[in-house]
Design a protein around this motif. Structure first.
Motif, PDB file in Angstrom:
ATOM      1  N   TYR A  45       2.700   5.199   5.016  1.00 32.30           N
ATOM      2  CA  TYR A  45       2.533   5.157   3.797  1.00 32.30           C
ATOM      3  C   TYR A  45       1.590   5.924   2.889  1.00 32.30           C
ATOM      4  CZ  TYR A  45       5.609   0.860   4.656  1.00 32.30           C
ATOM      5  OH  TYR A  45       6.520   0.167   4.803  1.00 32.30           O
ATOM      6  N   ASN A  46       0.576   6.415   3.287  1.00 29.43           N
ATOM      7  CA  ASN A  46      -0.367   7.006   3.011  1.00 29.43           C
ATOM      8  C   ASN A  46      -0.872   8.387   3.633  1.00 29.43           C
ATOM      9  OD1 ASN A  46      -1.672   4.950   0.778  1.00 29.43           O
ATOM     10  ND2 ASN A  46      -0.914   3.929   2.650  1.00 29.43           N
ATOM     11  N   ARG A  47      -0.031   9.385   3.587  1.00 35.04           N
ATOM     12  CA  ARG A  47      -0.308  10.366   4.280  1.00 35.04           C
ATOM     13  C   ARG A  47      -1.066  11.329   3.397  1.00 35.04           C
ATOM     14  NH1 ARG A  47       2.171  11.543   9.188  1.00 35.04           N
ATOM     15  NH2 ARG A  47       3.799   9.766   9.622  1.00 35.04           N
ATOM     16  N   ASP A  48      -1.230  11.217   2.106  1.00 33.97           N
ATOM     17  CA  ASP A  48      -1.717  11.870   1.203  1.00 33.97           C
ATOM     18  C   ASP A  48      -3.143  11.321   0.702  1.00 33.97           C
ATOM     19  OD1 ASP A  48       0.097  13.892   1.015  1.00 33.97           O
ATOM     20  OD2 ASP A  48       1.359  12.779  -0.472  1.00 33.97           O
ATOM     21  N   SER A  49      -3.739  10.286   1.478  1.00 33.99           N
ATOM     22  CA  SER A  49      -4.676   9.510   1.192  1.00 33.99           C
ATOM     23  C   SER A  49      -5.632   9.163   2.169  1.00 33.99           C
ATOM     24  CB  SER A  49      -4.686   8.151   0.453  1.00 33.99           C
ATOM     25  OG  SER A  49      -3.834   8.361  -0.724  1.00 33.99           O
ATOM     26  N   VAL A  72      -7.748   6.886   4.648  1.00 33.13           N
ATOM     27  CA  VAL A  72      -7.702   5.548   5.090  1.00 33.13           C
ATOM     28  C   VAL A  72      -8.684   5.182   5.927  1.00 33.13           C
ATOM     29  CG1 VAL A  72      -6.300   3.585   6.196  1.00 33.13           C
ATOM     30  CG2 VAL A  72      -4.988   5.481   4.831  1.00 33.13           C
ATOM     31  N   LYS A 105       0.870   5.455  -4.824  1.00 32.67           N
ATOM     32  CA  LYS A 105       0.053   6.712  -4.745  1.00 32.67           C
ATOM     33  C   LYS A 105      -1.383   5.880  -5.007  1.00 32.67           C
ATOM     34  CE  LYS A 105      -0.024  11.303  -6.253  1.00 32.67           C
ATOM     35  NZ  LYS A 105       0.022  11.981  -4.813  1.00 32.67           N
ATOM     36  N   ASN A 106      -2.368   6.451  -4.539  1.00 30.99           N
ATOM     37  CA  ASN A 106      -3.747   5.826  -4.630  1.00 30.99           C
ATOM     38  C   ASN A 106      -4.816   7.002  -4.303  1.00 30.99           C
ATOM     39  OD1 ASN A 106      -4.471   5.779  -1.524  1.00 30.99           O
ATOM     40  ND2 ASN A 106      -2.561   4.344  -1.724  1.00 30.99           N
ATOM     41  N   TYR A 140       0.810  -1.170  -0.060  1.00 31.18           N
ATOM     42  CA  TYR A 140      -0.034   0.032   0.079  1.00 31.18           C
ATOM     43  C   TYR A 140       0.916   1.184   0.191  1.00 31.18           C
ATOM     44  CZ  TYR A 140      -3.764  -3.473   0.611  1.00 31.18           C
ATOM     45  OH  TYR A 140      -4.803  -4.157   0.636  1.00 31.18           O
ATOM     46  N   ARG A 141       2.121   1.169  -0.430  1.00 33.29           N
ATOM     47  CA  ARG A 141       2.847   2.314  -0.620  1.00 33.29           C
ATOM     48  C   ARG A 141       2.760   3.344  -1.952  1.00 33.29           C
ATOM     49  NH1 ARG A 141       8.879   0.719   1.805  1.00 33.29           N
ATOM     50  NH2 ARG A 141       8.792   2.859   1.965  1.00 33.29           N
ATOM     51  N   VAL A 173      -7.453   4.314   0.672  1.00 31.66           N
ATOM     52  CA  VAL A 173      -7.261   2.752   1.071  1.00 31.66           C
ATOM     53  C   VAL A 173      -8.329   2.430   1.974  1.00 31.66           C
ATOM     54  CG1 VAL A 173      -5.744   1.784   2.491  1.00 31.66           C
ATOM     55  CG2 VAL A 173      -4.686   3.486   1.183  1.00 31.66           C
TER      56      VAL A 173
END
Length: 356
Positions: free
Chosen positions: A172-176, A178, A144-145, A141-142, A148
Motif C-alpha cells: 500500500y505504501n510503495r511511495d513512502s 515504512v 497517501k502519506n 494505511y492505503r 509509515v
C-alpha cells in the motif's frame, strides 16, 4: 517580567519513561527491562577491556558491531546502521526519512515517543485507531502519506502481526518509507528483516535493551536497503559521528555472538509470560496473547489504576497509562519466576482487599 530571550526556548511536552527507584527492594515491572543479566561473553569483554582505549574516539562506523549484526541477520554490512539505543536510531530515521509535507501515519495506541519526535522535528502526523481488539488494520494505511511507522509487536498492546500484514502495509505504501519498529520481536514476534530484499523503502529497527539485557548500555540498530542506510549515516555524521562508544561496540558484538544465551533468556521469559497469562486469566483478568516481554491487562470489575497504586505501596511497580481507551489497563513487564510469583500474590491480595 519575562526576558525576551525566553521566547526562543523550545516549548515541548517530552516523553515520560517508567518510574525509576533507588529502592533495592522494589520489584520493577514497569519499564520492560530484561530480568536476566547480559551475556556472560559480554561480562568477559568488560573484564578484559583496556580502559586506556577510552582516551581515543570509538570506531566512527561501529564496524565490529555492524559486522556481527550483518552476519546474524544474513545481510550485507551496508544494510546495517547502529546508534545509541533504538530511540536514537528512530529519531535519526525521523529526521532523515520523513521530509514530506504530507503527514506520517501510525496507530493511535502505540509508543508515545513518536508524537514527541514529530513535534520536535516539525513533522506533520496522523494516527489511525486500532480496533476494539487493539489490532492494527492495514487497510487504514492505503491513503497517501509522508511515511509509515508500525511497531510490531505493538506497545503497549503486546500484539504482534505476521509477514502477510507487513506485506500489505508495504504494498500500500510503495511511495513512502515504512519503519517497522521491532523492539520486542525476539519474544515471539515475526521479524520483517527478510523483506528488506523485496522492499527498498523498508527500514526495520531493533534494540539491545530488551532481549539482550543491555538497556543501561544503549545500543540500537536498523536494517534496510543500502539507500536508506546511507541517508541515516549522512544525517548521523552531520551532528555526531561517534554515537556508539568503544565499550558498547565490543559488548554489543559479544552479545550477538553468544546466541545460545540470548535464546535461552528469551525462552525463559516466554515460558514465564505464558504461566502468568494463565494465572491472571484464572483470576478474571482480560489480556491479549502477548508477543512481547510484557502483558497488557484489564479487568471488567476492578480498577486498574487502584491496583497500580496498591501494588506500588507493596513495592511492586507496574505501568499505568492515564490515556483514553486504555485508562483501565496496566502494562506488566515479565520478570523472573520469583518476581512474578510476588506480583501474583499481591494481586490476589488486592482482589481480597476490594472484596473486603
Amino acid at each position: 517580567m519575562e526576558k525576551l530571550w525566553t521566547e526562543n526556548l523550545r516549548d515541548i511536552e517530552p516523553y515520560v519513561p517508567g518510574e525509576q527507584s533507588s529502592d533495592k527492594d522494589i520489584i520493577k515491572l514497569n519499564a520492560n527491562e530484561n530480568p536476566y543479566p547480559p551475556s556472560p561473553e559480554s561480562l568477559e569483554v568488560m573484564k578484559k577491556f583496556d580502559i586506556a582505549e577510552l582516551r581515543k574516539y570509538p570506531n566512527a562506523n561501529s564496524t565490529p558491531l555492524k559486522a556481527a549484526l550483518a552476519d546474524y541477520y544474513n545481510v550485507d554490512i551496508k544494510n546495517v546502521f547502529v546508534g545509541n539505543g533504538s530511540d536514537d536510531v528512530i529519531a535519526i530515521a525521523f529526521q532523515a526519512l520523513f521530509n514530506s509535507e504530507l503527514p506520517i501515519v501510525y496507530p493511535d495506541l502505540t509508543y508515545s515517543f513518536y508524537p514527541v519526535w514529530c513535534r520536535l522535528f516539525n513533522i506533520p502526523f496522523k494516527t489511525y485507531p486500532v480496533n476494539h481488539d487493539f489490532r492494527i488494520n492495514p487497510d487504514d494505511y492505503r491513503e497517501k502519506n509522508g511515511g509509515v511507522v508500525i511497531p510490531n509487536p505493538n506497545a503497549p498492546t503486546s500484539i504482534g502481526e505476521g509477514l502477510d500484514f507487513v506485506r500489505k502495509i508495504m504494498d500500500y505504501n510503495r511511495d513512502s518509507v515504512v519503519i517497522i519498529d521491532e523492539a520486542y520481536v525476539d519474544f515471539g514476534g515475526i521479524s520483517s528483516i527478510p523483506l528488506i530484499s523485496e522492499y527498498e523503502n523498508l527500514l526495520v529497527t531493533g534494540t539491545f535493551s530488551k532481549s539482550r539485557s543491555l538497556a543501561g548500555l544503549r545500543i540500537g540498530f536498523a536494517i534496510g536497503s543500502e539507500r536508506l542506510v546511507s541517508v541515516l549515516e549522512a544525517v548521523k555524521n552531520s551532528y555526531n559521528s561517534y554515537t556508539v562508544d568503544s565499550l558498547s561496540i565490543e559488548i554489543g558484538r559479544a552479545s550477538v555472538l553468544d546466541d545460545e544465551y540470548f535464546k535461552e533468556t528469551c525462552r525463559k521469559i516466554i515460558n514465564t509470560r505464558q504461566h502468568v497469562t494463565e494465572e491472571l486469566r484464572a483470576l478474571g483478568f482480560v489480556l491479549p496473547d502477548s508477543s512481547a516481554n510484557f502483558l497488557f491487562v484489564t479487568h471488567d470489575k476492578l480498577s486498574m489504576k487502584e491496583m497500580f497504586e496498591y501494588l506500588k505501596e507493596k513495592k511492586v511497580f507496574i505501568r499505568y497509562f492515564d490515556v483514553p481507551r486504555i485508562d483501565n489497563y496496566v502494562r506488566i513487564t515479565i520478570g523472573t519466576d520469583d518476581e512474578m510469583d510476588v506480583l501474583l500474590k499481591e494481586i490476589r491480595g488486592y482482589i481480597d482487599y476490594v472484596k473486603a
